[in-house]
Design a protein around this motif. Structure first.
Motif, PDB file in Angstrom:
ATOM      1  N   GLY C 139     -15.569   6.994  -8.823  1.00 47.12           N
ATOM      2  CA  GLY C 139     -15.319   6.817  -7.583  1.00 47.12           C
ATOM      3  C   GLY C 139     -14.581   5.471  -7.256  1.00 47.12           C
ATOM      4  O   GLY C 139     -14.782   4.924  -6.102  1.00 47.12           O
ATOM      5  N   LYS C 141     -11.869   3.095  -6.205  1.00 46.23           N
ATOM      6  CA  LYS C 141     -10.224   3.222  -6.017  1.00 46.23           C
ATOM      7  C   LYS C 141      -9.347   2.276  -6.544  1.00 46.23           C
ATOM      8  O   LYS C 141      -9.534   0.999  -6.480  1.00 46.23           O
ATOM      9  CB  LYS C 141     -10.395   2.890  -4.208  1.00 46.23           C
ATOM     10  N   GLN C 146       3.482   4.148  -9.181  1.00 48.36           N
ATOM     11  CA  GLN C 146       3.763   5.284  -8.521  1.00 48.36           C
ATOM     12  C   GLN C 146       4.428   6.359  -9.673  1.00 48.36           C
ATOM     13  O   GLN C 146       5.865   6.537  -9.721  1.00 48.36           O
ATOM     14  CB  GLN C 146       4.846   4.997  -7.506  1.00 48.36           C
ATOM     15  N   ASN C 147       3.464   6.782 -10.447  1.00 48.78           N
ATOM     16  CA  ASN C 147       4.124   7.422 -11.589  1.00 48.78           C
ATOM     17  C   ASN C 147       3.039   8.485 -11.994  1.00 48.78           C
ATOM     18  O   ASN C 147       1.876   8.146 -11.927  1.00 48.78           O
ATOM     19  CB  ASN C 147       4.210   6.477 -12.903  1.00 48.78           C
ATOM     20  N   ILE C 151      -1.212   8.515 -12.130  1.00 45.82           N
ATOM     21  CA  ILE C 151      -2.136   8.882 -11.074  1.00 45.82           C
ATOM     22  C   ILE C 151      -3.034   9.954 -11.636  1.00 45.82           C
ATOM     23  O   ILE C 151      -4.476   9.922 -11.478  1.00 45.82           O
ATOM     24  CB  ILE C 151      -1.259   9.597  -9.960  1.00 45.82           C
ATOM     25  N   ASN C 160     -10.314   7.264  -7.769  1.00 47.58           N
ATOM     26  CA  ASN C 160      -9.414   7.624  -6.886  1.00 47.58           C
ATOM     27  C   ASN C 160      -8.353   7.077  -6.860  1.00 47.58           C
ATOM     28  O   ASN C 160      -8.172   5.723  -6.597  1.00 47.58           O
ATOM     29  CB  ASN C 160     -10.349   7.420  -5.334  1.00 47.58           C
ATOM     30  N   ILE C 162      -4.612   5.407  -6.301  1.00 48.13           N
ATOM     31  CA  ILE C 162      -3.895   5.062  -5.163  1.00 48.13           C
ATOM     32  C   ILE C 162      -2.548   4.555  -5.692  1.00 48.13           C
ATOM     33  O   ILE C 162      -2.530   3.295  -5.836  1.00 48.13           O
ATOM     34  CB  ILE C 162      -4.682   4.084  -4.262  1.00 48.13           C
ATOM     35  N   PRO C 163      -1.611   5.497  -5.766  1.00 47.32           N
ATOM     36  CA  PRO C 163      -0.250   4.637  -6.015  1.00 47.32           C
ATOM     37  C   PRO C 163       0.177   3.797  -4.861  1.00 47.32           C
ATOM     38  O   PRO C 163       0.095   4.200  -3.763  1.00 47.32           O
ATOM     39  CB  PRO C 163       0.556   6.135  -6.268  1.00 47.32           C
ATOM     40  N   MET C 164       0.742   2.706  -5.455  1.00 48.67           N
ATOM     41  CA  MET C 164       1.145   1.644  -4.299  1.00 48.67           C
ATOM     42  C   MET C 164       2.163   0.839  -5.037  1.00 48.67           C
ATOM     43  O   MET C 164       2.254   0.486  -6.054  1.00 48.67           O
ATOM     44  CB  MET C 164      -0.094   0.907  -4.003  1.00 48.67           C
ATOM     45  N   GLU C 168       2.543  -4.895  -2.998  1.00 43.41           N
ATOM     46  CA  GLU C 168       1.460  -4.681  -1.748  1.00 43.41           C
ATOM     47  C   GLU C 168       0.294  -4.966  -2.521  1.00 43.41           C
ATOM     48  O   GLU C 168      -1.082  -4.854  -1.625  1.00 43.41           O
ATOM     49  CB  GLU C 168       1.687  -3.525  -1.120  1.00 43.41           C
ATOM     50  N   ALA C 172      -3.800  -5.792  -1.190  1.00 42.89           N
ATOM     51  CA  ALA C 172      -4.615  -4.672  -1.015  1.00 42.89           C
ATOM     52  C   ALA C 172      -5.997  -4.961  -1.789  1.00 42.89           C
ATOM     53  O   ALA C 172      -7.078  -4.595  -1.288  1.00 42.89           O
ATOM     54  CB  ALA C 172      -3.737  -3.361  -1.698  1.00 42.89           C
ATOM     55  N   ARG C 176      -9.585  -5.595  -0.179  1.00 44.12           N
ATOM     56  CA  ARG C 176     -10.611  -4.797  -0.816  1.00 44.12           C
ATOM     57  C   ARG C 176     -10.044  -3.322  -0.072  1.00 44.12           C
ATOM     58  O   ARG C 176     -11.032  -2.514  -0.342  1.00 44.12           O
ATOM     59  CB  ARG C 176     -11.824  -4.747  -0.380  1.00 44.12           C
ATOM     60  N   THR C 177      -8.864  -3.230   0.049  1.00 41.96           N
ATOM     61  CA  THR C 177      -8.015  -1.846   0.501  1.00 41.96           C
ATOM     62  C   THR C 177      -8.314  -0.943  -0.675  1.00 41.96           C
ATOM     63  O   THR C 177      -8.550   0.095  -0.774  1.00 41.96           O
ATOM     64  CB  THR C 177      -6.821  -1.963   0.913  1.00 41.96           C
TER      65      THR C 177
END
Ligand code: NA
Ligand code: NA
Lengths: 426, 191, 304
Positions: C139, C141, C146-147, C151, C160, C162-164, C168, C172, C176-177
């Motif tokens: 659970g 994040k 971005q691979n 992922i 979960n 999260i490619p980013m 950024e 994030a 706490r994004t």
């Protein structure tokens, strides 16, 4: 030598009326030739890579939100609210304009769009009520440039990406100086209209105010969502942009019902075109900035300004002078794109807070929008208000001078910007 | 092909102008539609991702990559439209003060320089498109060359437009600026 | 002049190694090949830089193997989770035939693969709770590169993913994004993630190598002798870089104790994570060529 070559080719191309994006490409090609690495792939690669950024996606989103706001009835309701709250005071329509400028600044990220919206709604009313034309136009222009300071702000997004500065922090840091700008306008406007005998609107009743407030409620909720979302960490700036866009679309089509499907289509076309204009500039600037890096211009500038590095305030003063001069003849976005990569290294060496630097830079360039000989916000207010450019220039003068004093104040006391920032950012 | 009996091989200037005007309007309309579709897709992708992340603690991992592709395409298509409509930001304060014949000459020179930039874009992005056609994006599997293809197509379209502006006699060109106030704003919105 | 570009800050071993390489090559070629260093991503991100190399508009850079996987999917074999136990094993495999063959595979992409550099074992940081068991990842994040492999890896662990883009990431994490991210100590330190992340758990879930690559167009323009010099210098710089990176990862572990709450992850929990990832590992191995897999597996077995 290299710096001179770059600046000369850039400014000459701009002066000869080449579109600024192409002027940036020309100056990049001049640098290529100077460095002996002429290659069309350098241009193509950096142009495409410059447009390829997830962070900058916030730009089309905020442009959609802003465009929907002005055509979907949100701006109108904000002006009506302002009218019911402060319209009855002496010099009332001026205060209406300032109030509306601040609220609209917290919804839209572009000075020119805000000035146009404000001016087209309020200038005719002010003329009818006998307000001095030049001064009124000047006030609109000065109010319009609050938009890039208070979040959301497209220039703050661009400087965040160009200078690797946290956009969330830039957004939070812009709130207080933006409000101070509004207060400054109030003070100047009071001084100007003190002696004049101006018609005022009838004081709105409590019930009327409540109605205006209710009508504008959904519009006023948008800044709360954007700033609250970023402050609490629910959204990144890009996500805040998309939420703002979707929210504005829903409000204007389903609740206010001022935008039908074909109206929405036009709004999206407009937003896409505006996005492309900004992004092509960003892309062209990234070609230039790649060559600026290769030519090691930032280091040359850092060396030149190095004697000032021990005294951050003095350095800041020097940088602000440079930006002001460039900003007098160049638009805000290209000024940011060209100067940020050159100035960022020395700013870091001198230990200047990058967020503070970003706000000061954008504020300075925003003032450039209302200075002659080239001022895009002045152009807009001239055409919206149908008056002479010279008249707009003299009308805006007292506000512009007050802003310059404000800028000096922020140079002398950076805490005015940094203290609230760190309180807000927690 | 229909032509009037009086000038079988030589259509009148007016009809050329009308045909060109029509062609440019249709082109603009198609480009506008493409941009709006891409913009709507971008909004949908990013917004869905936000909703999924906060509502359901999941997400679409291709969202970021696809929206970047679309963004680059909107930028380059819009750049062409901007050129068609003379909307790219420029400073005419100084050139406006020049005498008319000098201005006309300067206009040609400026067009020529822009054409040079566009041809470089065509050449460079053609090479880059080929080079990156077999490089696949890690998540969506879309060739990286698709980014550069946007530059290539925009470069070609802009070059055609500029060559036309350079060669065509003055009366065939559209008026540079329309009086529509919404356009005025479009030019300056980057501020 | 030749140019070497990196995407990480000046204080990161990637840029330190690039400086060493530039210094050695400039010096030992007696200035015939002068090399300038552009750190911190000023010339672009890893993907942009690799494409510049192919076009010949840039001479050298040092992308992660995760970036090179988009040029040749076989490079993913290095990042497969829970594969290497220590640095000695890494060096044995990468410096051997298996690693060399991978480097040579870049030639038809216009790239000359020179040497492997060290970015270290990757660990998870997050702002919610220490990851002590395999279930603790559930659970969370977690931002990944971005691979696809990364992922799938994190989704496979119950997170979960999260490619980013990395630029950024700080914001994030701060807002706490996302709850956490995964990187070697050197990146956690040079990107100042310790300012916005409370827990660092030493999962060591994957090893990350970087590759010093050169533009083939540039190498071909050099004399035979100069080409040999580039190879020699590259070797020297790689040994230096690996040493600096590994030493720094060790000292940073101690230094980061002051800023974050750091915990070890028991061996049996790491094995449990590996078991959970078996389907992901199988799926990604299926995309790698048979030749690479068998060479790699053999080298791995021998190194144990
Ligand atoms: Na704003
Ligand atoms: Na100005």
């Amino acid at each position: 030598m290299t710096i001179g070559l770059f600046l000369t080719s850039l400014l000459a191309s701009i002066g000869l009326s080449l579109p600024i994006a192409f002027a940036l490409l020309v100056s990049a090609v001049v640098l290529m030739l100077h460095l002996g690495l002429f290659d069309s792939q350098i241009l193509a690669q950096n142009l495409v890579n410059g447009a390829d950024s997830y962070t900058l996606l916030a730009i089309p989103f905020f442009l959609v939100a802003g465009e929907v706001m002005s055509r979907g009835g949100l701006s109108k309701r904000i002006v009506m609210l302002a009218m019911s709250l402060v319209g009855h005071r002496k010099g009332g329509l001026g205060f209406v304009a300032i109030f509306a400028a601040i609220v609209m600044a917290s919804l839209s990220g572009s000075a020119v769009a805000d000035t146009a919206a404000l001016g087209s709604m309020l200038l005719p009313m002010m003329r009818e009520a006998g307000y001095p034309q030049g001064r009124s136009a000047g006030l609109m222009a000065a109010g319009g440039i609050i938009a890039p300071i208070i979040p959301p702000s497209i220039p703050l997004i661009i400087i965040g990406v160009a200078g690797s500065i946290s956009i969330s922090k830039l957004f939070l840091a812009g709130i207080v100086p933006g409000l101070i700008m509004g207060v400054t306008l109030v003070v100047i406007w009071m001084l100007i209209t003190r002696k004049e005998d101006l018609v005022v609107a009838k004081k709105a009743t409590g019930a009327e105010r409540l109605r205006a407030l209710r009508k504008s409620f959904w519009a006023m909720l948008l800044p709360v969502i954007i700033i609250g979302g970023i402050k609490t960490g629910v959204f990144t700036p890009t996500e805040a942009g998309v939420v703002a866009a979707v929210y504005a679309i829903i409000i204007s089509t389903l609740i206010y019902r001022e935008l039908d499907l074909s109206g929405l289509y036009d709004v999206l076309v407009q937003a896409a075109r505006n996005t492309a204009i900004v992004m092509f500039l960003v892309a062209a600037a990234s070609v230039a900035s790649w060559l600026i890096s290769i030519a090691q211009l930032p280091m040359l500038v850092a060396d030149m300004l190095a004697p000032l590095a021990d005294n951050p305030r003095l350095l800041m003063l020097a940088i602000m002078a440079i930006v002001l001069i460039v900003g007098m003849v160049m638009d805000l976005t290209p000024t940011i794109l060209v100067l940020t990569p050159i100035l960022m290294p020395i700013v870091k060496i001198a230990g200047i807070d990058p967020v503070y630097f970003g706000i000061m830079f954008v504020l300075n360039c925003a003032i450039g929008l209302i200075t002659p000989p080239v001022g895009n916000v002045l152009n807009v207010i001239t055409s919206v208000g149908q008056l002479k450019f010279e008249k707009a220039v003299s009308g805006v003068m007292p506000f512009m001078l007050a802003y310059l004093v404000l800028l000096l104040l922020f140079v002398a006391f950076p805490q005015i910007i940094t203290a609230p920032l760190y309180w807000l950012a927690g | 092909m229909s032509s009037s009996p009086h000038s079988p091989s030589h259509p009148r200037k007016g009809s050329i102008q009308a045909a060109l005007g029509c062609l440019s309007r249709q082109t603009e309309r198609v480009l506008n539609l493409l941009m709006v579709l891409a913009l709507v897709a971008m909004i949908a992708l990013v917004f869905t991702n936000v909703v999924l992340r906060y509502g359901f603690n999941s997400g679409i991992s291709v969202s970021v990559e696809l929206s970047r592709f679309l963004f680059v395409w909107v930028t380059f298509i819009g750049t062409v439209v901007g050129l068609m409509r003379h909307e790219h930001l420029s400073v005419t304060t100084f050139s406006d003060r020049l005498p008319a014949p000098v201005q006309a000459l300067l206009g040609r020179l400026v067009t020529l320089v822009m054409l040079g930039c566009c041809l470089m874009l065509v050449k460079g992005s053609y090479a880059q498109t080929l080079l990156n056609w077999n490089n696949l994006s890690p998540i969506s599997g879309v060739p990286v060359g698709v980014f550069y293809l946007a530059g290539l197509i925009a470069g070609v379209l802009m070059s055609i437009l500029l060559v036309f502006r350079l060669l065509a006699p003055r009366h065939l060109l559209r008026q540079p600026r329309s009086q529509d106030p919404s356009q005025e704003r479009a030019q300056e919105v980057s501020s | 002049t030749a140019r070497i570009a990196t995407s990480l800050p000046d204080s990161h071993p990637q840029t330190l190694g690039a400086r060493k390489f530039a210094e050695l090559l400039t010096e030992q070629s007696n200035g015939e090949i002068e090399v300038q260093v552009f750190g911190n991503g000023v010339l672009g991100n890893d993907v942009n830089l690799a494409s510049m190399l192919q076009a010949g508009t840039l001479e050298f850079n040092v992308p992660s193997t995760a970036t090179l996987a988009s040029l040749n999917p076989d490079f993913s074999v290095i990042s497969l989770p829970f594969q290497f136990d220590n640095a000695t094993q890494v060096d044995a495999v990468l410096d051997g035939l298996a690693g060399r063959t991978l480097l040579d595979s870049l030639a038809d992409k216009g790239i000359v693969g020179l040497d492997y550099w060290d970015n270290g074992f990757r660990h998870i940081t997050n702002s919610r709770h220490p990851v002590e068991t395999a279930d603790d990842i559930d659970g969370l994040k977690i931002r990944t590169m971005q691979n696809e492999l990364y992922i799938d890896m994190f989704n496979g662990l119950g997170a979960n993913a999260i490619p980013m883009p990395v630029n950024e990431l700080f914001t994030a994490l701060e807002t706490r994004t996302v709850d956490g991210q995964e990187n070697p100590f050197t990146v956690i330190d040079s990107k100042r993630f310790y300012e916005v992340q409370r827990y660092l758990s030493q999962t060591g879930h994957a090893y990350d190598a970087q590759v010093l690559i050169a533009s083939k167009r540039f190498i071909d323009s050099l004399s035979e002798e100069q080409q040999q010099l580039v190879r020699d210098v590259s070797r020297e710089a790689a040994l230096y870089q690996r040493q600096v990176s590994r030493e720094l990862n060790d000292t940073l572990l101690a230094r980061l104790q002051d800023q974050m709450s750091i915990n070890e992850v028991p061996l049996e929990e790491r094995q449990l994570m590996r078991e959970r990832l078996m389907p992901v590992i199988e799926e990604h191995r299926a995309e790698i060529s048979e030749a690479t897999l068998s060479a790699f597996d053999a080298a791995l077995a021998e190194s144990r």
